[in-house]
Each structure stands twice: as structure tokens, then as C-alpha cells.
Enzyme design. Structure first.
Site, PDB file in Angstrom:
ATOM      1  N   ASN A  82       1.254   3.535  -2.091  1.00  0.00           N
ATOM      2  CA  ASN A  82       0.836   4.289  -3.260  1.00  0.00           C
ATOM      3  C   ASN A  82      -0.079   5.296  -2.837  1.00  0.00           C
ATOM      4  O   ASN A  82      -0.245   6.231  -3.545  1.00  0.00           O
ATOM      5  CB  ASN A  82       0.348   3.725  -4.505  1.00  0.00           C
ATOM      6  CG  ASN A  82      -0.969   3.001  -3.837  1.00  0.00           C
ATOM      7  OD1 ASN A  82      -1.407   2.237  -2.868  1.00  0.00           O
ATOM      8  ND2 ASN A  82      -2.157   3.098  -4.498  1.00  0.00           N
ATOM      9  N   TYR A 109     -12.822  -4.733  11.888  1.00  0.00           N
ATOM     10  CA  TYR A 109     -11.526  -3.999  11.531  1.00  0.00           C
ATOM     11  C   TYR A 109     -10.757  -4.297  12.795  1.00  0.00           C
ATOM     12  O   TYR A 109      -9.440  -4.472  12.376  1.00  0.00           O
ATOM     13  CB  TYR A 109     -11.843  -2.517  11.366  1.00  0.00           C
ATOM     14  CG  TYR A 109     -10.532  -1.610  11.176  1.00  0.00           C
ATOM     15  CD1 TYR A 109      -9.905  -2.127  10.212  1.00  0.00           C
ATOM     16  CD2 TYR A 109     -10.353  -0.602  11.993  1.00  0.00           C
ATOM     17  CE1 TYR A 109      -8.650  -1.003  10.048  1.00  0.00           C
ATOM     18  CE2 TYR A 109      -9.138  -0.007  12.215  1.00  0.00           C
ATOM     19  CZ  TYR A 109      -8.427  -0.167  10.944  1.00  0.00           C
ATOM     20  OH  TYR A 109      -7.361   0.633  10.857  1.00  0.00           O
ATOM     21  N   GLY A 132       0.733  -1.449  -0.003  1.00  0.00           N
ATOM     22  CA  GLY A 132       0.040  -0.057  -0.069  1.00  0.00           C
ATOM     23  C   GLY A 132       0.828   1.276   0.050  1.00  0.00           C
ATOM     24  O   GLY A 132       0.291   2.398   0.436  1.00  0.00           O
TER      25      GLY A 132
HETATM   26  N1  LIG Z   1      -5.595   6.487   8.885  1.00  0.00           N
HETATM   27  C1  LIG Z   1      -5.857   6.265   9.976  1.00  0.00           C
HETATM   28  O1  LIG Z   1      -6.232   6.877  10.887  1.00  0.00           O
HETATM   29  C2  LIG Z   1      -5.216   4.817  10.366  1.00  0.00           C
HETATM   30  C3  LIG Z   1      -5.572   4.715  11.941  1.00  0.00           C
HETATM   31  C4  LIG Z   1      -4.793   3.347  12.342  1.00  0.00           C
HETATM   32  C5  LIG Z   1      -4.260   2.442  11.576  1.00  0.00           C
HETATM   33  N2  LIG Z   1      -4.395   2.842  10.132  1.00  0.00           N
HETATM   34  C6  LIG Z   1      -3.710   1.707   9.262  1.00  0.00           C
HETATM   35  O2  LIG Z   1      -2.683   2.222   8.405  1.00  0.00           O
HETATM   36  C7  LIG Z   1      -2.323   1.509   7.199  1.00  0.00           C
HETATM   37  C8  LIG Z   1      -2.546   2.511   5.991  1.00  0.00           C
HETATM   38  O3  LIG Z   1      -3.645   3.165   5.925  1.00  0.00           O
HETATM   39  P1  LIG Z   1      -4.001   4.643   5.530  1.00  0.00           P
HETATM   40  O4  LIG Z   1      -4.743   5.345   6.578  1.00  0.00           O
HETATM   41  O5  LIG Z   1      -2.678   5.118   4.759  1.00  0.00           O
HETATM   42  O6  LIG Z   1      -5.128   4.288   4.303  1.00  0.00           O
HETATM   43  P2  LIG Z   1      -5.184   4.390   2.616  1.00  0.00           P
HETATM   44  O7  LIG Z   1      -4.682   5.897   2.408  1.00  0.00           O
HETATM   45  O8  LIG Z   1      -6.495   4.012   2.385  1.00  0.00           O
HETATM   46  O9  LIG Z   1      -4.146   3.473   2.240  1.00  0.00           O
HETATM   47  C9  LIG Z   1      -4.352   2.220   2.172  1.00  0.00           C
HETATM   48  C10 LIG Z   1      -3.465   1.593   1.312  1.00  0.00           C
HETATM   49  O10 LIG Z   1      -3.711   0.049   1.222  1.00  0.00           O
HETATM   50  C11 LIG Z   1      -3.818  -0.422  -0.336  1.00  0.00           C
HETATM   51  N3  LIG Z   1      -4.903  -1.545  -0.142  1.00  0.00           N
HETATM   52  C12 LIG Z   1      -6.235  -1.369  -0.114  1.00  0.00           C
HETATM   53  N4  LIG Z   1      -6.886  -2.664  -0.053  1.00  0.00           N
HETATM   54  C13 LIG Z   1      -5.531  -3.401  -0.679  1.00  0.00           C
HETATM   55  C14 LIG Z   1      -5.705  -4.769  -1.426  1.00  0.00           C
HETATM   56  N5  LIG Z   1      -6.707  -5.586  -1.624  1.00  0.00           N
HETATM   57  N6  LIG Z   1      -4.391  -5.017  -1.972  1.00  0.00           N
HETATM   58  C15 LIG Z   1      -3.244  -4.285  -1.740  1.00  0.00           C
HETATM   59  N7  LIG Z   1      -3.420  -3.177  -1.296  1.00  0.00           N
HETATM   60  C16 LIG Z   1      -4.481  -2.620  -0.840  1.00  0.00           C
HETATM   61  C17 LIG Z   1      -4.494   0.982  -0.781  1.00  0.00           C
HETATM   62  O11 LIG Z   1      -4.012   0.815  -2.434  1.00  0.00           O
HETATM   63  P3  LIG Z   1      -5.098   0.823  -3.330  1.00  0.00           P
HETATM   64  O12 LIG Z   1      -4.552   2.153  -3.949  1.00  0.00           O
HETATM   65  O13 LIG Z   1      -5.018  -0.179  -4.116  1.00  0.00           O
HETATM   66  O14 LIG Z   1      -6.482   1.121  -2.829  1.00  0.00           O
HETATM   67  C18 LIG Z   1      -3.489   1.842  -0.379  1.00  0.00           C
HETATM   68  O15 LIG Z   1      -2.427   1.881  -0.745  1.00  0.00           O
HETATM   69  C19 LIG Z   1      -3.818   0.613   7.098  1.00  0.00           C
HETATM   70  O16 LIG Z   1      -3.206  -0.539   7.621  1.00  0.00           O
HETATM   71  C20 LIG Z   1      -4.501   1.291   8.377  1.00  0.00           C
HETATM   72  O17 LIG Z   1      -5.340   0.218   9.031  1.00  0.00           O
HETATM   73  C21 LIG Z   1      -4.651   3.795   9.664  1.00  0.00           C
END
Ligand SMILES: NC(=O)c1ccc[n+]([C@@H]2O[C@H](COP(=O)([O-])OP(=O)(O)OC[C@H]3O[C@@H](n4cnc5c(N)ncnc54)[C@H](OP(=O)(O)O)[C@@H]3O)[C@@H](O)[C@H]2O)c1
Length: 325
Positions: free
Chosen positions: A24, A193, A22
Site C-alpha cells: 500500500n 534493523y 506492504g
Molecule cells: N526506503 C529505503 O531507503 C530502503 C532501503 C533498504 C531497504 N528498504 C526496505 O524496503 C522495504 C519497503 O520499505 P519502504 O521504504 O517502501 O517503506 P514504507 O513506505 O514505510 O513501506 C513499508 C510498508 O510496510 C508495511 N508495514 C509496516 N509494518 C507492518 C506490519 N506490522 N504489518 C504489515 N505491514 C507493515 C507498511 O504498511 P502500513 O501502511 O501498515 O504501515 C508499508 O506498506 C522494507 O522492507 C525496507 O526495509 C528500504
């Protein structure tokens, strides 16, 4: 960039290979960019080549902007060393193809950041038959870590696995009977989740026990509440929107760069060499929930996972995972 750094900017040779799932978007994007700006080769593993290519272009533009500020702590390459590899974590077949494709390159692997994730999804099952968040956030990353562990053990000093988890784990139920949410009259999106994030922390403890004394460490972390696409993608859920609005109003919603600091620090900080089995809440070591720390629960989910993946893990991989080779 503005925000204060809370990780050291270190210098890596291009031979240091880092995979960020992820990479990107969101937290993964900033993590990949900053580690690449320290000189490492970063492979962003994600679904869309188009989105990955665009992300790499933007990383390079932002890299030029940083260089033009006269920074001397980042590399002075013409271009960052960032590559795309395809993986869809919602498919075990695609995940195994990604694993095989990386191993076929013969490269070492020094850091694996299991970052990709989906949150608060409605009750959905993948073609493999598993609850979507369970598979994307936890199961497929477990498969990747299992297969890359032998490569990492052969890659020299200071190799690190980092599970990007969440404090949402503390609100989740640990219940082996309802692990896939099947047959539940009311599927809890927060609960499931949180469960997927709980298993990532449990995996960290189980692996850290088995990897004690070896060159590979494992950590997990909560990045804070971060304004990324994961929020927009959960927008159909009133509670999700309300929570993020609350964080925004109270000034506690982080930018993706701020959210990436914990992952970057865990991946690069020389002080953390050899430190394993630690959960970070932002940049501080923290104590996850009691259920996450329960060794008996950890071993239950470990065994359950090995059973689910048994057709994709040969004896050598399991032996390495169990710390026997
Ligand atoms: N944002 C928060 O507040 C928060 C809080 C706690 C933990 N987290 C954790 O932080 C991590 C990153 O999240 P983020 O907030 O940066 O979210 P994000 O901007 O939605 O990024 C998620 C990434 O995961 C990829 N992804 C989703 N489904 C996928 C799949 N089936 N196969 C391969 N890649 C996939 C997405 O790629 P695509 O372009 O393919 O969709 C994107 O690159 C996650 O594990 C999340 O649980 C986030």
C-alpha cells in the site's frame, strides 16, 4: 513517469498471482502497481484496509494516466486486478490468519514479495515476545514463505520468492546470544534493523540450497536508498535524518518507483527464470557481507527460526521447507 525503466514490461495472464506485503505504500506500492499493469493479479497484504483501498484507487488513477499516454506495453483492462488482504506482521496470530485466509481461497501463488518493513525502531517487543523489527521484517515473512511454499510448488513453472532486504545488513552484528536485544544496556536501532535484513539474506541462501532444482526460486535485494515513509517514521533518530539528508544532497535518494525497479525486475524478468540464491544491489547481482554468506551462521538462524515457529509449522510444512517433499 520520467525515470528510465530498468525492467522488461512483460505480459502476464490474470491467473498469475502475486502477493506483495506492504503493497500500500512506498516501494511495495510501485512494485504492486507495475506488476498489475503487466496483467497479473496482485494481492497487497497490509495492516490498514483504508490505506489499502486508497492505494488501489490511486494505482488505478495512475494506470489510466499511463494508458492515456498511448502505451501499448501495459494491459488495456478497465481496472487493475489488485486486492487487499489484512495482515499485521507484528502479530504471529494475524500472520497465521492471513496465511489461512489466502490458502482457503484455493488460488495458486506464483510470486511472493516479502517487502513490508519497519526500520530504526526503538527497543520494542511484540505481544509474541520478539523484537519488533525481527518479527515484522523477518520472522513473520519466514512463516508466510514456509506456509506458501507448498502452494507455490503446486503452482506451475517459474515461481519466485523475493526478500526485500537492505545493505544495512553489512553493518549488523551476527550474535545469537543477543538476537532479541534483551538485556542490552544500549539497544542499537541500526544494528537490529540490519540484523533483520541480514536474516532475510541468510534465509534466501538456506532456502535456495533446499529448493535446488524445484520450480520455486528465491532472491533477495537492496532497493537503494529510497524516499519513503520508512524514512519519515524514523525521523526521531538524528543519525537516520542525517543519512537521508546526505543521500538527498548528493542526489542519491531514489524515488519509490526507482526503488521498486529491483523488486519488479526480480519478480518479472524472464531471464531470471530458475535463477535462485542471488542478492541484487539495485539491479546488479552483488555479494552481501561475509557473515551473510557464512553457511554455518545461515544454518544456525534457520534452526533457531524453526524452533521459534515450531507450534505454527506442522511436519508437512517443515518437510516441504527442508526440500524433502
Ligand atoms: N526506503 C529505503 O531507503 C530502503 C532501503 C533498504 C531497504 N528498504 C526496505 O524496503 C522495504 C519497503 O520499505 P519502504 O521504504 O517502501 O517503506 P514504507 O513506505 O514505510 O513501506 C513499508 C510498508 O510496510 C508495511 N508495514 C509496516 N509494518 C507492518 C506490519 N506490522 N504489518 C504489515 N505491514 C507493515 C507498511 O504498511 P502500513 O501502511 O501498515 O504501515 C508499508 O506498506 C522494507 O522492507 C525496507 O526495509 C528500504
Amino acid at each position: 513517469m520520467g525515470a528510465k525503466m530498468s525492467f522488461p514490461v512483460v505480459r502476464f495472464p490474470r491467473e498469475r498471482v502475486v502477493i506483495v506485503t506492504g503493497g500500500n505504500a512506498g516501494i511495495g506500492y510501485e512494485t504492486s502497481k507495475w506488476i498489475a499493469m503487466m496483467g497479473a493479479k496482485v494481492i497487497i497484504a497490509c495492516r490498514s484496509e483504508e490505506r489499502a483501498t486508497k492505494a488501489i484507487e490511486t494505482m488505478n488513477t495512475e494506470f489510466q494516466e499511463e494508458k492515456s499516454k498511448g502505451r501499448t506495453d501495459i494491459v488495456d483492462y478497465d481496472q487493475l486486478c489488485v486486492e487487499y488482504m489484512h495482515v499485521d506482521l507484528a502479530s504471529l496470530k494475524s500472520t497465521k490468519q492471513f496465511i489461512d485466509a489466502f490458502i482457503a481461497t484455493g488460488q495458486p501463488l506464483h510470486v511472493l514479495i516479502c517487502n513490508a518493513g519497519v526500520a530504526l525502531m526503538p527497543q520494542t517487543y511484540t505481544d509474541d515476545g520478539y523484537e519488533l523489527m525481527f518479527q515484522v521484517n523477518y520472522l513473520s515473512h519466514f512463516l508466510i514463505a514456509a506456509h506458501f511454499l507448498p502452494v507455490m510448488k503446486m503452482s506451475g513453472d517459474d515461481c519466485r520468492i523475493i526478500n526485500v532486504s537492505s545493505l544495512a545488513e553489512s553493518l549488523a552484528n551476527f550474535d545469537m546470544e543477543t538476537i532479541q536485544g534483551k538485556g542490552a544496556s544500549n539497544f542499537g536501532r541500526f544494528d537490529h534493523y540490519g540484523r533483520s535484513k541480514l536474516y532475510q539474506i541468510m534465509q534466501m541462501y538456506s532456502m535456495a540450497r533446499r529448493l535446488e532444482g524445484c520450480n520455486v526460486t528465491i532472491a533477495s535485494l537492496h532497493p537503494g536508498t529510497v524516499d519513503t515513509e520508512i524514512v519519515q517514521n524514523s525521523n526521531d533518530l538524528l543519525l537516520g535524518r542525517a543519512l537521508f539528508a546526505f543521500y538527498k544532497i548528493t542526489g542519491n535518494l531514489r524515488t519509490p518507483f526507482e526503488g521498486a525497479k529491483t523488486s519488479i525486475n526480480a519478480a518479472v524478468n524472464p531471464v531470471l527464470r530458475g535463477v535462485s540464491g542471488v542478492f541484487y544491489d539495485t539491479t546488479r547481482p552483488a555479494t552481501p557481507s561475509r557473515k551473510a554468506r557464512n553457511e554455518s551462521n545461515q544454518e544456525k538462524i534457520w534452526q533457531y527460526t524453526l524452533d521459534l515457529l515450531k507450534d505454527l509449522l506442522n511436519d508437512d510444512i517443515v518437510s516441504c521447507l527442508e526440500g524433502k517433499s
